[in-house]
Design an enzyme around this catalytic site. Structure first.
Site, PDB file in Angstrom:
ATOM      1  N   GLN A  50     -59.014 -11.564 -15.413  1.00 33.90           N
ATOM      2  CA  GLN A  50     -58.849 -12.961 -15.022  1.00 33.90           C
ATOM      3  C   GLN A  50     -57.929 -13.039 -13.802  1.00 33.90           C
ATOM      4  OE1 GLN A  50     -58.212 -15.652 -18.696  1.00 33.90           O
ATOM      5  NE2 GLN A  50     -57.459 -13.638 -19.340  1.00 33.90           N
TER       6      GLN A  50
ATOM      7  N   HIS B  92     -62.267 -14.563 -11.916  1.00 35.95           N
ATOM      8  CA  HIS B  92     -61.710 -15.744 -11.251  1.00 35.95           C
ATOM      9  C   HIS B  92     -61.516 -15.531  -9.759  1.00 35.95           C
ATOM     10  CE1 HIS B  92     -60.039 -16.954 -15.445  1.00 35.95           C
ATOM     11  NE2 HIS B  92     -61.320 -17.233 -15.300  1.00 35.95           N
TER      12      HIS B  92
ATOM     13  N   GLY C 105     -52.454  -8.833 -22.112  1.00 35.53           N
ATOM     14  CA  GLY C 105     -51.672  -9.715 -21.244  1.00 35.53           C
ATOM     15  C   GLY C 105     -52.314 -11.039 -20.934  1.00 35.53           C
TER      16      GLY C 105
ATOM     17  N   GLU D 209     -46.295 -11.383 -27.236  1.00 35.62           N
ATOM     18  CA  GLU D 209     -46.303 -12.665 -27.976  1.00 35.62           C
ATOM     19  C   GLU D 209     -47.622 -12.857 -28.735  1.00 35.62           C
ATOM     20  OE1 GLU D 209     -42.646 -13.361 -26.411  1.00 35.62           O
ATOM     21  OE2 GLU D 209     -43.687 -14.689 -27.834  1.00 35.62           O
TER      22      GLU D 209
END
Ligand code: BV8
Length: 240
Positions: free
Chosen positions: A100, A118, A187, A215
């Site tokens: 991305q 992208h 990520g 996370e």
């Protein structure tokens, strides 16, 4: 847990990898989740990264990309980018890299066939369909540059929110995740579609999904393993 994932990587016939901004964090490129630094603190990327914002405030949006380009020109691929490129070189055809990220760091590390969903921040294109007068060698410098004859603006060669992804890259990514036996999701906050949807497609196609992210993310629900570690720290040993 690491040995298990290392074993899955060794056994995998085909590995699909999806990366997001966290992949470049250890190269010093701020992620989208990070508060924008300094000048741009008051703007939300999802506001700036749109055609409407560019048409309404061409200089502001152009200068935001110029600022990001200058920063990206100063950074280098990190150990995570290098580990993925080295694996792809050692095992031709076994790994499909889908990113991305628009920073070109995977390509600079050696994954020249990365599927850039992208686009690439280093490229520009015409805002309106170019006329005969819109020639690359007569572009007038500016913020943004423009065609001196018809005023057509140059815009960054990235996919903005609300714009379709490049069909060839997206189809290749869909194919890779539908036929892989292992998918590494590295990520990414898993909030931007259709890229994030690729993890669900892999899962539904029977692939094992491993997430590498310090996370939790909404994609964790389809992960068989979540490695809570930074990409540049864990990829070199995982992909060895
Ligand atoms: C589309 C290029 C069809 C630009 C980007 C309403 C109208 C129109 C569309 C929509 C709509 N509502 C929803 C949509 C769909 C929309 C979307 O998904 N919106 C979201 C916000 C809900 N998607 C689109 O618009 C896409 N096009 O759908 O077309 C269409 C057409 C017309 C109408 C309807 C539909 C286009 C999306 C592409 C947008 N362009 N980039 C630019 O860069 O300026 S997206 C941009 O943001 C990035 O490329 C990236 O994809 C995304 C940020 O996500 P991440 O990469 O995940 O980064 P993030 O910072 O979020 O997270 C970092 C993660 O890393 C964190 O989890 C963190 O924990 C972790 N991390 C941190 N450090 C490390 C780490 N991990 C490992 N190691 C570390 N060291």
């Amino acid at each position: 847990m690491y040995d298990t994932v290392r074993g899955w990587i060794r056994e995998a016939r085909h590995i699909a990898v999806l990366t997001g901004a966290g992949m470049s964090a250890e190269s010093g490129v701020p992620t989208f989740r990070d508060s924008q630094s300094g000048l741009w603190a008051r703007f939300d990327p999802q506001e700036l990264a749109t055609e409407a914002a560019f048409r309404a405030h061409p200089q502001r949006v152009w200068d935001w990309y110029a600022h990001r380009r200058e920063m990206i020109a100063r950074v280098a691929p990190n150990a995570g980018h290098v580990a993925l490129a080295a694996f792809a070189r050692r095992h031709p055809g076994r790994l499909t890299l889908i990113t991305q990220n628009v920073d070109g760091l995977h390509q600079r590390a050696g994954n020249t066939d990365a599927l850039a969903l992208h686009g690439n921040i280093a490229e520009d294109r015409w805002l309106e369909a170019p006329s005969a007068c819109c020639q690359p060698d007569t572009i007038e410098a500016g913020h943004p540059p423009r065609c001196p004859v018809c005023g057509n603006l140059r815009r960054p060669g990235v996919v903005w929110f609300g714009e379709n992804l490049p069909a060839v890259a997206l189809e290749a990514a869909e194919h890779a995740v539908s036929h892989c036996d292992l998918m590494l999701v590295i990520g990414t906050s898993g909030e931007v579609y259709p890229a994030a949807g690729l993890a669900f497609t892999a899962h539904q196609s029977g692939a094992r999904v491993v997430i590498i992210n310090p996370e939790p993310t909404p994609l964790d629900v389809v992960a068989e393993q979540c490695l809570r570690a930074p990409a540049a720290v864990c990829l070199p040993s995982l992909m060895a």
